[in-house]
Design a protein around this motif. Sequence first.
Motif, PDB file in Angstrom:
ATOM      1  N   ASP A 288      -5.156  -2.803 -11.173  1.00 32.89           N
ATOM      2  CA  ASP A 288      -5.013  -1.344 -11.299  1.00 32.89           C
ATOM      3  C   ASP A 288      -4.510  -0.712 -10.011  1.00 32.89           C
ATOM      4  OD1 ASP A 288      -5.940  -1.545 -13.816  1.00 32.89           O
ATOM      5  OD2 ASP A 288      -7.944  -0.734 -13.414  1.00 32.89           O
ATOM      6  N   ASP A 289      -5.147  -1.041  -8.898  1.00 30.04           N
ATOM      7  CA  ASP A 289      -4.815  -0.391  -7.635  1.00 30.04           C
ATOM      8  C   ASP A 289      -5.404  -1.210  -6.500  1.00 30.04           C
ATOM      9  OD1 ASP A 289      -7.586   0.217  -7.396  1.00 30.04           O
ATOM     10  OD2 ASP A 289      -7.266   1.912  -8.728  1.00 30.04           O
ATOM     11  N   TYR A 290      -5.137  -0.764  -5.278  1.00 27.71           N
ATOM     12  CA  TYR A 290      -5.632  -1.503  -4.117  1.00 27.71           C
ATOM     13  C   TYR A 290      -6.864  -0.835  -3.510  1.00 27.71           C
ATOM     14  CZ  TYR A 290      -0.956  -3.334  -4.833  1.00 27.71           C
ATOM     15  OH  TYR A 290       0.178  -3.870  -5.396  1.00 27.71           O
ATOM     16  N   SER A 291      -7.565  -0.044  -4.324  1.00 25.82           N
ATOM     17  CA  SER A 291      -8.793   0.579  -3.836  1.00 25.82           C
ATOM     18  C   SER A 291      -9.936  -0.434  -3.902  1.00 25.82           C
ATOM     19  CB  SER A 291      -9.149   1.784  -4.705  1.00 25.82           C
ATOM     20  OG  SER A 291      -8.018   2.565  -4.916  1.00 25.82           O
ATOM     21  N   ASP A 292     -11.092   0.020  -3.436  1.00 24.01           N
ATOM     22  CA  ASP A 292     -12.253  -0.863  -3.421  1.00 24.01           C
ATOM     23  C   ASP A 292     -12.918  -0.835  -4.788  1.00 24.01           C
ATOM     24  OD1 ASP A 292     -14.422  -2.391  -2.755  1.00 24.01           O
ATOM     25  OD2 ASP A 292     -15.518  -0.737  -1.836  1.00 24.01           O
ATOM     26  N   ARG A 293     -12.809  -1.906  -5.528  1.00 22.83           N
ATOM     27  CA  ARG A 293     -13.441  -1.990  -6.847  1.00 22.83           C
ATOM     28  C   ARG A 293     -14.320  -3.230  -6.935  1.00 22.83           C
ATOM     29  NH1 ARG A 293     -11.184   1.170 -10.904  1.00 22.83           N
ATOM     30  NH2 ARG A 293      -9.347   2.363 -10.293  1.00 22.83           N
ATOM     31  N   GLY A 294     -14.830  -3.644  -5.800  1.00 28.12           N
ATOM     32  CA  GLY A 294     -15.705  -4.810  -5.814  1.00 28.12           C
ATOM     33  C   GLY A 294     -14.907  -6.091  -5.930  1.00 28.12           C
TER      34      GLY A 294
ATOM     35  N   LYS B 207       0.844  -1.201   0.000  1.00 29.98           N
ATOM     36  CA  LYS B 207       0.000   0.000   0.000  1.00 29.98           C
ATOM     37  C   LYS B 207       0.882   1.255   0.000  1.00 29.98           C
ATOM     38  CE  LYS B 207      -3.880   2.138   0.027  1.00 29.98           C
ATOM     39  NZ  LYS B 207      -4.775   2.089  -1.150  1.00 29.98           N
TER      40      LYS B 207
ATOM     41  N   GLU C  96       2.200   1.836  -3.375  1.00 29.94           N
ATOM     42  CA  GLU C  96       1.184   2.418  -4.251  1.00 29.94           C
ATOM     43  C   GLU C  96       1.033   3.919  -3.993  1.00 29.94           C
ATOM     44  OE1 GLU C  96      -3.059   0.913  -5.658  1.00 29.94           O
ATOM     45  OE2 GLU C  96      -3.144   1.765  -3.657  1.00 29.94           O
TER      46      GLU C  96
ATOM     47  N   ASP D 265     -12.645  -8.746  -1.054  1.00 27.84           N
ATOM     48  CA  ASP D 265     -12.729  -8.404  -2.479  1.00 27.84           C
ATOM     49  C   ASP D 265     -11.344  -8.133  -3.054  1.00 27.84           C
ATOM     50  OD1 ASP D 265     -15.426  -8.686  -2.628  1.00 27.84           O
ATOM     51  OD2 ASP D 265     -15.910  -6.544  -2.587  1.00 27.84           O
ATOM     52  N   LEU D 266     -10.549  -7.377  -2.317  1.00 22.70           N
ATOM     53  CA  LEU D 266      -9.211  -7.041  -2.814  1.00 22.70           C
ATOM     54  C   LEU D 266      -8.364  -8.309  -2.967  1.00 22.70           C
ATOM     55  CD1 LEU D 266      -6.961  -5.067  -3.564  1.00 22.70           C
ATOM     56  CD2 LEU D 266      -6.469  -4.799  -1.126  1.00 22.70           C
TER      57      LEU D 266
ATOM     58  N   ARG E   9     -14.362  -5.405   1.927  1.00 24.22           N
ATOM     59  CA  ARG E   9     -13.470  -4.803   0.924  1.00 24.22           C
ATOM     60  C   ARG E   9     -12.144  -5.554   0.857  1.00 24.22           C
ATOM     61  NH1 ARG E   9     -13.265   1.003   3.147  1.00 24.22           N
ATOM     62  NH2 ARG E   9     -14.733   0.241   4.694  1.00 24.22           N
TER      63      ARG E   9
ATOM     64  N   ARG F 272       6.260  -7.352  -7.460  1.00 21.36           N
ATOM     65  CA  ARG F 272       5.959  -6.469  -8.585  1.00 21.36           C
ATOM     66  C   ARG F 272       6.516  -5.062  -8.310  1.00 21.36           C
ATOM     67  NH1 ARG F 272      -0.228  -4.537  -9.548  1.00 21.36           N
ATOM     68  NH2 ARG F 272       0.095  -3.215 -11.374  1.00 21.36           N
TER      69      ARG F 272
ATOM     70  N   ARG G 117      -9.328 -10.079  -5.983  1.00 24.70           N
ATOM     71  CA  ARG G 117      -8.754  -9.476  -7.202  1.00 24.70           C
ATOM     72  C   ARG G 117      -7.273  -9.781  -7.338  1.00 24.70           C
ATOM     73  NH1 ARG G 117      -9.438  -3.682  -6.288  1.00 24.70           N
ATOM     74  NH2 ARG G 117      -8.323  -3.336  -8.232  1.00 24.70           N
TER      75      ARG G 117
END
Lengths: 649, 262, 276
Positions: C137-143, A21, A24, A95-96, A92, A146, A99
């Motif tokens: 893309d990023d570590y924000s909340d995107r579902g 984080k 980023e 979800d992260l 959240r 990465r 992803r």
Amino acid sequence: MFQQRVLIVGGGLAGLAASMKLAELGVQTSVMSLTPVKRSHSVCAQGGINSVNELTRQEGDSEWLHLDDTVYGGDFLQHQPPVKEMVDWGPRIIDLMDRLGVPFNRTPEGFRDQRRFGGTLHKRTAFAGATTGQQLLYALDEQVRRWQSAGRIAMVEGWDFLGPILDDQGRCRGAVAQNLITMEIRPFPADVVVLATGGCGLIFGRSTMSMASTGSAASRAVQAGARYANGEFIQVHPTAIPGADKLRLMSESARGEGGRVWVPRTPQDPRPPRDIPENERYYFLEERYPTYGNLVPRDIATREIFDICVNDGLSVDPEKPCVYLDLTHIPRDELDRKLGGILRIYEKFQGVDPREVPMKIFPAVHYSMGGLWVDYERSASGGLAKGSPKTHQTNIPGLYAIGECDYHYHGANRLGANSLLSCIFSGLFVAPGIQSMLGSLSDSASDAKYDPLMQSAQADHQKSHDKWLQRDIGGDNPYLIHLELGQIMTSAATVVRHNRTITEAIEKVNELAERAKKCSLSDRGNWTNQNVIFTKALIDMFPLAKAILHGALARDECRGAHYKPEFDMPGIESDDPAERHRQAEEWCTKFEEKNKKWLKTTIAVLDGKGEPSLGYEEVDISLIPPRPRLYGLVGAEIIEEVWKEQHAH
Amino acid sequence: MNQPTVSFLARHEFLIRRLHSLTGIVPIGVFLCIHLAVNASVIEDVTAFQKAVYQIHSLGGLLPFVEWALIFLPILFHGILGVLILLGGSSNTGDYPYAENYRYLLQRATGLIAGLFILWHVFHMHGWFHFRWWIDGIAAPLGGALFRPFHAASTAGAALQNGYVTTLYLIGILASVFHLANGLWTAGITWGIWTSPNAQKKIWRFCAAFGIILAAIGTSALFGMRHAGKSETFETIQGIENRMYEIRVELGDIRSSEDKRS
Amino acid sequence: MTTSGKPASFEVRILRQDAPGEPSRWERFRVPYETDMNVISVLQKIAANPRTIDGRDVAPVAWESNCLEEVCGACTMVINGRVRQACSALVDQLLADRPGEIELRPMSKFPVYRDLVVDRQRLFRSLVRVRAWLPIDDYSDRGPGPRQSQAEQEQAYPLTECMSCGCCLEACPQFQKVDLSEYGEGTSDEQRNAAFDRSFLGAHAISQAMLFNGHPIGKTSAAERLDALMAEGGIQVCGNAQNCVAVCPKEIPLTTSIARAGRATTIHTIKKFFDH
């Protein structure tokens, strides 16, 4: 322009979440770790990670209920705003991680699957086979790699954190560390240092924790003036596989999928377990807790198994204490599908097939709820203020702590599958706060003016290291001292605690600490000398061991994992309704008195001689008022009834 | 990056290795099958074999080019690269005695044997080059260039009368066949045709069967040829071959040639 | 399996080396037998009392370990000739296979730091080479992430269990040790990485590349990973000895990954040829 840098110490879930984080956010970050970060202890987590999800919501679940389960399970000892923020972030975070490629188990339609864990009524736990911690860690490890290849994160693997570097104002300006291969000692200037160094299981000798979980990094921070909170709260997991080198975890999901705990009614019955008829088996959890059965909360299951072996003498093995955890009544293919991973571990390490022969298990030290004291800033809505530099900062400015090595979130007892959440959450949440902390600084630790500070810190550690190598031979053996320490700590400060044994243990540990200081090395070379690294870690186990013992001795109550029979509050035995009511009222009054006295965070600081002194701090219970924790207690219904009467306004 | 220092081989390692794999099957593997099958026809009928040879030689002046382009160059490429691959590995069947690991070792061993055998075989039968001075001055005196296309079976057979020579041929043929059959299996993995362990197991059985059949054909060819060259049959066969030659010259299919030496 | 006649003690032969560049030597120790021992507890016993069989006091043996339950990969070494984790190597089984003695060696494909401790940085460098991560893309909340079928999860899961232990590399006859001695004392990270980047990736990295290429998000950068697999030291170096899959402690279908990578690179090459 000066270049500021954050040094994260520890590459488990918390450390890696924070570093990715920060990267980023554009912050230059270094990650220091004893091992390549992919080998961190987080890989050992099996069961899963909790969060409210679409499915549980439809059953009436909410973030608020997750908060309630967590603080109720933790016996209300944790500050509630950090927990509220954490459970709000739960969905959240899952979800992260989804992803990021974590292979969560799926439903036939392709949604994430969930299982149920202890301490809740809802299926909140997302899981990836029986290796959820490993999968989560790898996903973060990949992101950090990465960023590393993009030049934003520098890896400092194979280095041992020796201590923070504090300037004249007591602000942390970096850390000194030692290379495990070359033995080089050098300073790492950093504007913020984040400790994410995990638990301290090795203080108890053998535990479910990894070899790196010595607690030495946290101890070194404490020795530099950091406060250590709630050290006495050590979770003992009810089911572990006893081993000569380690006590390996046998996940709660084994009982979740129908595993039954029993012992033969005849002490040390020599018959093979499957030849013992049903009526000669004592399913003690099911008999003593008809409602919860084998799925009572961890602290209770642990105490019962301990009790049956130690006090009732019903251990199944005459040579070591253990009970049967029996899965043999469940069809093989079902076991392989649901529990394959953990059953393979048992089979591999015991050489026995748990699908055919009941497993032999015993409780083992598993998790440290306590840890470095860290601050937080409450938001108006009762959660945490976004981007506050206070949150997760220790009392040493510029020194932060996250993950298992801090003391937030779990109070007196941690719920299963909440630790992975707290580690990732604290790592992600702390990053913007650290960024704003950096913004408030007017210089950088890498400025030339700090060179003398760095050099003197390095020189101090080098001197004490050189002294170790010059030690005479013939003194005590550090490995044997560690063995002794583990035995003392395990018998005095785990499942059942008595003030007399704790007092004795303090004396023994004090004496052992003195002997440890004088022990000798069998390797006095200066290349990959694991002997000296271990000995230094051993020395640093003592301040934490003492903090744990002193905290346990002082706390005259039962709360979560801390159980003192002398201060237990027995249930309501009477059959007479009026008498029952009266006793329940008395019980509730006693309970409130106990909370007034002991619903407090224990805070240990080291005095000039390195001995811990204790202080206490109020717990933020502003969101959910404490109530009695009644799992399995006789007369729980009447107590609950009376409690509700008294608090119905 | 340090692009210039990277060798051509290194830069194109992937394509070169794939070409190595491909050449092993087409044309070399295909050639091996045809070669052994054609030679095995000698068992059935000497004329059939001689006919096939005529067919090949009907290319005339083009034949050397075809031979070089489709056979020798691919084999040289496959062989030289094979040696490089062999040098890049280190077998460990002692510690890891698994079937596939033994096959890895055998693939390299048979490749090496096959490569050496082919070098010698081409010299033994054809003398490597067709220049008159080379054949007469060097190859023939060294015991090479024994094959005569217009006396295909009899000359080849005569060259195989020595028991040691036959044994070496047998080893060479079996090594080549194993190398092809196992190479077919590995090529399928390399190109991603069979991926799962199950499929690989099935295909391995198929490749093994293919290898056994091809080994049988090759062995028949060897012993058939050897039989054709035996003193008791040699004269008869030469007679057949002479007649075939004369008819073809009469028909104008071929020109009278110096190669017709017996 | 254990026999009823358990030895009172057994011998442990360890190949030791003091530092890089130093000669190696065998040292023998006698360890008292206990039930439930594994190689880690044997090494712990030796560390606590480092005396050889001929009575010499020596420095304790250096080794790496962490989780002790075969999920971290740290304690990988060559035990009785076969590469595996020391924690899951049970003494009873080792003695049943080879009575009386246990032999420990460091992995041979990586440079030795000391005794049983080796430098496995190359293994992690391979993961960088094949870009073994998801480029989100990023570590924000995107579902949530993309929906996946059970079949997809079940195909990916075994590959995600790779703990980067290096067993597949140690047993691979095509994976050779990279000699960095030509760079002398102060090898820079760049020099070292350049040397690693020319050498064979190994089964673990090929498998990871296929893991990410199979993921809905990872697919977007599949071409980059395939290019990496086709660069020098890529998948073409594989010699199909299939030892990798035989020694993998997590039973990861490495050879399936390799074959799938073979197919993907075949198609990728053809596409590149015709599409550019």
